[in-house]
Design an enzyme around this catalytic site. Structure first.
Site, PDB file in Angstrom:
ATOM      1  N   HIS A  76       0.842  -1.201   0.000  1.00 24.89           N
ATOM      2  CA  HIS A  76       0.000   0.000   0.000  1.00 24.89           C
ATOM      3  C   HIS A  76       0.878   1.252   0.000  1.00 24.89           C
ATOM      4  O   HIS A  76       0.657   2.182  -0.800  1.00 24.89           O
ATOM      5  CB  HIS A  76      -0.907  -0.033   1.235  1.00 24.89           C
ATOM      6  N   GLU A  77       1.868   1.300   0.872  1.00 24.14           N
ATOM      7  CA  GLU A  77       2.728   2.487   0.969  1.00 24.14           C
ATOM      8  C   GLU A  77       3.585   2.664  -0.277  1.00 24.14           C
ATOM      9  O   GLU A  77       3.801   3.787  -0.740  1.00 24.14           O
ATOM     10  CB  GLU A  77       3.621   2.379   2.214  1.00 24.14           C
ATOM     11  N   HIS A  90       1.789   4.424  -3.018  1.00 23.10           N
ATOM     12  CA  HIS A  90       1.785   5.885  -2.880  1.00 23.10           C
ATOM     13  C   HIS A  90       3.011   6.483  -3.558  1.00 23.10           C
ATOM     14  O   HIS A  90       2.928   7.512  -4.241  1.00 23.10           O
ATOM     15  CB  HIS A  90       1.797   6.278  -1.398  1.00 23.10           C
ATOM     16  N   GLU A 119      -6.137   6.999  -0.646  1.00 17.64           N
ATOM     17  CA  GLU A 119      -6.059   5.823   0.219  1.00 17.64           C
ATOM     18  C   GLU A 119      -6.787   4.642  -0.409  1.00 17.64           C
ATOM     19  O   GLU A 119      -6.302   3.503  -0.362  1.00 17.64           O
ATOM     20  CB  GLU A 119      -6.650   6.140   1.592  1.00 17.64           C
TER      21      GLU A 119
END
Length: 300
Positions: A140-141, A144, A213
């Site tokens: 997930h990070e 980004h 998100e």
């Protein structure tokens, strides 16, 4: 930079629109400062200097505030190994790796571009999650970073910070020392405009933050092929955050927009709270991951 993270046109268009609107707001704000202060040099120095510091040193500022430190592969072999595998899978440059020695279970990515990015996890999240769950959070990070929304959020938040600082300086400085009527009118006008700019930039960055998100959840889960692991991490982290002392959560609340899960969130279902929140509700994120899991035919 092309990676194997699923592209998100919705995120790209929202980042472009938000950047454009904030750019217009920024130009108008600086123009007003020049007109009211009668000093173009002063206005440009204040605005440009603040933007330069926030853009170029955002990673160092975030790590310092969260008590994070860069770690080597020898210091954290398992964490580095997981990030190495995900970066190879995503075909992207490996960011620097950091650990924050705090009990708050969370993670965040920061940095002005993929080559200068940092992915930081707390000791609290490493202690609570199993390997698959931590991999889901790290994916997930990394999404980004790959989507470059970290840099956009850093720049987007700058205008609100600048407007907030000017408001404070005006309230606690200019009004208290200047009794000349014309000066007081100028100071009041700057404060009023600063408050309006802060409010608009606040809402724009919150809207972008919520969407990014969801985009990172989807892209990260698609990369690993295990949406359920990310859903499990979200559920576990959200439940454990609720047990962290409120004092510790308030100290970390300023970084909500960059965290994997918000340190403090509003009540679920409250429309006003949803408008101001940095993250979608846990229920919405879990629902989206559940749909993705079915699309991928993930085995329970």
């Amino acid at each position: 930079m092309k990676t194997r993270f699923a592209p998100d046109r919705g995120l790209s268009s929202r980042m472009l629109i938000t950047s454009f609107l904030l750019g217009l707001l920024y130009v108008g704000f600086v123009a007003l400062l020049i007109a009211l202060t009668k000093s173009a040099v002063l206005a440009v120095v204040i605005a440009g200097g603040a933007l330069f510091v926030q853009y170029w040193f955002s990673d160092k500022i975030a790590l310092y505030a969260m008590h994070g430190r860069i770690v080597t592969p020898e210091e954290a072999p398992e964490l580095h190994g997981t990030i190495d595998r995900l970066c190879a899978l995503a075909d992207m440059p490996k960011p620097r790796v950091a650990i924050a020695d705090v009990d708050l279970p969370n993670a965040f990515a920061t940095g002005r571009n993929p080559k200068n990015a940092v992915v930081c996890v707390t000791t609290g999240i490493m202690r609570r999650l199993d390997q698959d769950e931590l991999e889901g959070v790290l994916s997930h990070e990394l999404s980004h970073v790959a989507h470059r929304d970290v840099a956009v959020m850093t720049i987007a938040s700058f205008l609100g910070v600048l407007a907030g600082l000017i408001t404070r300086f005006g309230l606690y400085g200019g009004l208290g020392r200047n009794r000349d009527q014309n000066t007081a009118v100028i100071v009041l006008t700057i404060i009023a405009v600063s408050i309006a700019v802060y409010a608009i930039s606040f809402l724009l960055t919150r809207a972008l933050s919520r969407y990014r998100e969801l985009a990172a959840d989807r892209a990260g889960a698609m990369l690993t092929g295990r949406p359920s692991a990310l859903a499990s991490a979200l559920t576990k982290i959200s439940g454990d955050i609720a047990r962290i002392p409120s004092r510790d959560l308030r100290q970390a609340e300023a970084f909500n927009a960059f965290f994997f899960a918000p340190a403090i969130s509003g009540k679920a279902g409250a429309s006003l709270s949803s408008l101001f929140s940095t993250h979608p509700s846990l229920e919405k994120r879990l629902d989206r991951l559940g749909v993705l899991s079915r699309e991928l035919g993930e085995q329970a």
